[in-house]
Design a protein around this motif. Structure first.
Motif, mmCIF file in Angstrom:
data_model
loop_
_atom_site.group_PDB
_atom_site.id
_atom_site.type_symbol
_atom_site.label_atom_id
_atom_site.label_comp_id
_atom_site.label_asym_id
_atom_site.label_seq_id
_atom_site.Cartn_x
_atom_site.Cartn_y
_atom_site.Cartn_z
ATOM 1 N N GLU A 71 0.808 -1.204 -0.007
ATOM 2 C CA GLU A 71 -0.162 0.065 -0.059
ATOM 3 C C GLU A 71 0.987 1.234 0.078
ATOM 4 O OE1 GLU A 71 -2.786 1.845 3.288
ATOM 5 O OE2 GLU A 71 -3.385 -0.138 2.409
ATOM 6 N N THR A 72 0.442 2.134 -0.858
ATOM 7 C CA THR A 72 1.248 3.500 -0.968
ATOM 8 C C THR A 72 0.734 4.771 -1.184
ATOM 9 O OG1 THR A 72 3.013 1.957 -2.531
ATOM 10 C CG2 THR A 72 3.204 4.506 -2.420
ATOM 11 N N ALA A 73 1.057 5.790 -0.451
ATOM 12 C CA ALA A 73 0.489 6.923 -0.833
ATOM 13 C C ALA A 73 1.242 7.829 -1.786
ATOM 14 C CB ALA A 73 0.439 7.986 0.513
ATOM 15 N N LEU A 74 0.597 8.144 -2.822
ATOM 16 C CA LEU A 74 1.315 8.928 -3.775
ATOM 17 C C LEU A 74 0.842 10.259 -4.281
ATOM 18 C CD1 LEU A 74 3.525 8.467 -6.297
ATOM 19 C CD2 LEU A 74 1.478 7.667 -7.543
ATOM 20 N N HIS A 75 1.769 11.229 -3.953
ATOM 21 C CA HIS A 75 1.382 12.629 -4.405
ATOM 22 C C HIS A 75 1.675 12.873 -5.739
ATOM 23 C CE1 HIS A 75 1.009 17.077 -4.040
ATOM 24 N NE2 HIS A 75 0.126 16.623 -3.230
ATOM 25 N N VAL A 76 0.635 13.476 -6.515
ATOM 26 C CA VAL A 76 0.899 13.872 -7.969
ATOM 27 C C VAL A 76 1.070 15.295 -8.279
ATOM 28 C CG1 VAL A 76 0.226 11.721 -8.956
ATOM 29 C CG2 VAL A 76 -1.445 13.206 -8.552
ATOM 30 N N PRO A 77 1.679 15.766 -9.118
ATOM 31 C CA PRO A 77 2.647 15.076 -9.961
ATOM 32 C C PRO A 77 3.657 14.229 -9.265
ATOM 33 C CG PRO A 77 2.588 17.267 -10.394
ATOM 34 C CD PRO A 77 1.618 17.168 -9.418
ATOM 35 N N ALA A 78 3.987 13.176 -9.642
ATOM 36 C CA ALA A 78 4.951 12.565 -8.906
ATOM 37 C C ALA A 78 6.350 12.354 -9.839
ATOM 38 C CB ALA A 78 4.382 11.053 -8.682
ATOM 39 N N ALA A 79 7.399 12.215 -8.976
ATOM 40 C CA ALA A 79 8.552 12.043 -9.973
ATOM 41 C C ALA A 79 8.567 10.564 -10.249
ATOM 42 C CB ALA A 79 9.584 11.793 -8.800
ATOM 43 N N ARG A 80 9.200 10.355 -11.618
ATOM 44 C CA ARG A 80 9.307 9.015 -12.314
ATOM 45 C C ARG A 80 9.801 7.899 -11.458
ATOM 46 N NH1 ARG A 80 6.340 8.710 -17.465
ATOM 47 N NH2 ARG A 80 6.067 10.743 -18.208
ATOM 48 N N GLU A 81 10.660 8.373 -10.471
ATOM 49 C CA GLU A 81 11.395 7.509 -9.561
ATOM 50 C C GLU A 81 10.538 6.710 -8.849
ATOM 51 O OE1 GLU A 81 14.149 10.203 -11.555
ATOM 52 O OE2 GLU A 81 12.568 10.657 -9.800
ATOM 53 N N GLU A 82 9.497 7.608 -8.346
ATOM 54 C CA GLU A 82 8.625 7.030 -7.561
ATOM 55 C C GLU A 82 7.531 6.234 -8.376
ATOM 56 O OE1 GLU A 82 6.456 9.820 -4.522
ATOM 57 O OE2 GLU A 82 6.966 11.158 -6.440
ATOM 58 N N LEU A 83 7.159 6.263 -9.583
ATOM 59 C CA LEU A 83 6.409 5.545 -10.391
ATOM 60 C C LEU A 83 7.268 4.199 -10.569
ATOM 61 C CD1 LEU A 83 5.007 7.975 -12.900
ATOM 62 C CD2 LEU A 83 3.980 7.145 -10.894
ATOM 63 N N LEU A 84 8.600 4.207 -10.901
ATOM 64 C CA LEU A 84 9.226 3.012 -11.053
ATOM 65 C C LEU A 84 9.258 1.937 -9.970
ATOM 66 C CD1 LEU A 84 12.346 4.853 -12.932
ATOM 67 C CD2 LEU A 84 10.705 3.517 -13.819
ATOM 68 N N GLU A 85 9.033 2.405 -8.905
ATOM 69 C CA GLU A 85 8.966 1.428 -7.657
ATOM 70 C C GLU A 85 7.532 0.884 -7.281
ATOM 71 O OE1 GLU A 85 9.990 3.816 -4.018
ATOM 72 O OE2 GLU A 85 11.953 4.646 -5.016
ATOM 73 N N LEU A 86 6.641 1.399 -8.165
ATOM 74 C CA LEU A 86 5.161 0.689 -8.115
ATOM 75 C C LEU A 86 5.046 -0.569 -8.697
ATOM 76 C CD1 LEU A 86 3.065 3.706 -8.651
ATOM 77 C CD2 LEU A 86 3.408 2.609 -6.430
ATOM 78 N N GLY A 126 -3.529 15.071 -4.715
ATOM 79 C CA GLY A 126 -2.625 15.773 -5.891
ATOM 80 C C GLY A 126 -3.703 16.428 -6.872
ATOM 81 N N THR A 127 -3.118 16.535 -7.886
ATOM 82 C CA THR A 127 -3.841 17.342 -9.224
ATOM 83 C C THR A 127 -3.803 16.289 -10.202
ATOM 84 O OG1 THR A 127 -3.232 19.489 -8.698
ATOM 85 C CG2 THR A 127 -3.813 19.039 -11.173
ATOM 86 N N ILE A 128 -5.019 15.973 -10.857
ATOM 87 C CA ILE A 128 -5.027 15.042 -12.010
ATOM 88 C C ILE A 128 -6.081 15.658 -12.896
ATOM 89 C CG2 ILE A 128 -4.457 12.759 -10.542
ATOM 90 C CD1 ILE A 128 -7.422 12.128 -10.684
ATOM 91 N N TYR A 129 -5.939 15.197 -14.059
ATOM 92 C CA TYR A 129 -6.981 15.531 -15.196
ATOM 93 C C TYR A 129 -8.114 14.433 -15.593
ATOM 94 C CZ TYR A 129 -3.998 19.534 -15.346
ATOM 95 O OH TYR A 129 -3.270 20.707 -14.977
ATOM 96 N N THR A 130 -9.333 14.759 -15.881
ATOM 97 C CA THR A 130 -10.055 14.026 -16.685
ATOM 98 C C THR A 130 -9.957 14.114 -17.907
ATOM 99 O OG1 THR A 130 -12.274 15.350 -16.593
ATOM 100 C CG2 THR A 130 -11.772 14.228 -14.706
ATOM 101 N N ALA A 131 -10.216 12.819 -19.076
ATOM 102 C CA ALA A 131 -10.254 13.164 -20.241
ATOM 103 C C ALA A 131 -10.898 11.565 -20.772
ATOM 104 C CB ALA A 131 -8.985 13.215 -20.741
ATOM 105 N N ARG A 132 -11.759 11.753 -21.700
ATOM 106 C CA ARG A 132 -12.356 10.477 -22.175
ATOM 107 C C ARG A 132 -11.999 10.566 -23.511
ATOM 108 N NH1 ARG A 132 -17.958 8.364 -19.832
ATOM 109 N NH2 ARG A 132 -17.739 7.676 -21.941
#
Length: 189
Positions: free
Chosen positions: A2-17, A27-33
């Motif tokens: 289980e991880t808490a992730l604040h976005v935008p996130a560093a690529r290094e954090e994403l590589l650990e998932l 944090g901030t995300i966007y919607t788009a369909r």
């Protein structure tokens, strides 16, 4: 895990998932369909500037229902991700770091996720009313004429998601089936 992730996130954090990890996004995300993806794709292929920066951005495949009084947004359940597959590789190459939706992705998307060090997450379909409680603000920032498919900037707090395809290309949908079959065959054995 289980991880808490604040976005935008560093690529290094994403590589650990890893596929199967539970993640709470804040944090901030966007919607788009579909319609917004088509416009973003067309803008990129025509050399036009995008209405949002994709660099490190997370997009939630979401077309929310109208908000009730006192709410930031209406029901906020994910839409089927494969409908965005033809646009996704280009968006990933332009900096998109994470996608939130539901369902399988194409092999081309999986390869590009690995190539770009990105991550594909799933939110629970059918839980839109509960997921909307994690959205603290919502603002249309592009393509207002698309109505519910307009691009919105969301501020989220502990939005629960599961890593489906990690930056190494591991796919939970495939590994979970294999694990289930392995266990089932052991029981039958």
């Amino acid at each position: 895990m289980e991880t808490a992730l604040h976005v935008p996130a560093a690529r290094e954090e994403l590589l650990e998932l890893r596929a199967g990890d539970y993640v709470y996004i804040s944090g901030t995300i966007y919607t788009a369909r579909d319609a917004a993806h088509k416009r973003l794709y067309e803008s990129l292929t025509q050399g036009e500037e995008l209405p949002i920066s994709l660099d490190g951005t997370f997009i939630y495949y979401l077309g929310p229902t109208p908000a009730r009084a006192g709410q930031a947004i209406g029901s906020a359940g994910p839409t089927t991700s494969s409908r965005m597959d033809k646009y996704t590789p280009l968006l990933l190459r332009k900096g998109l770091a994470g996608m939130i939706g539901k369902g399988k992705r194409s092999e081309d998307v999986r390869r590009t996720i690995v190539e770009q060090g990105a991550v594909y997450f799933a939110a629970v379909g059918g839980a839109g009313a509960l997921l909307s409680k994690c959205i603290k603000s919502a603002e249309v920032v592009a393509y207002e004429d698309l109505g519910t498919e307009a691009i919105r900037r969301l501020t989220v707090e502990r939005l629960p998601v599961i890593v489906i395809i990690d930056s190494q290309g591991n796919n939970l949908y495939e590994s979970a089936v294999s694990e289930y079959l392995r266990k089932y065959e052991g029981i039958q054995g």
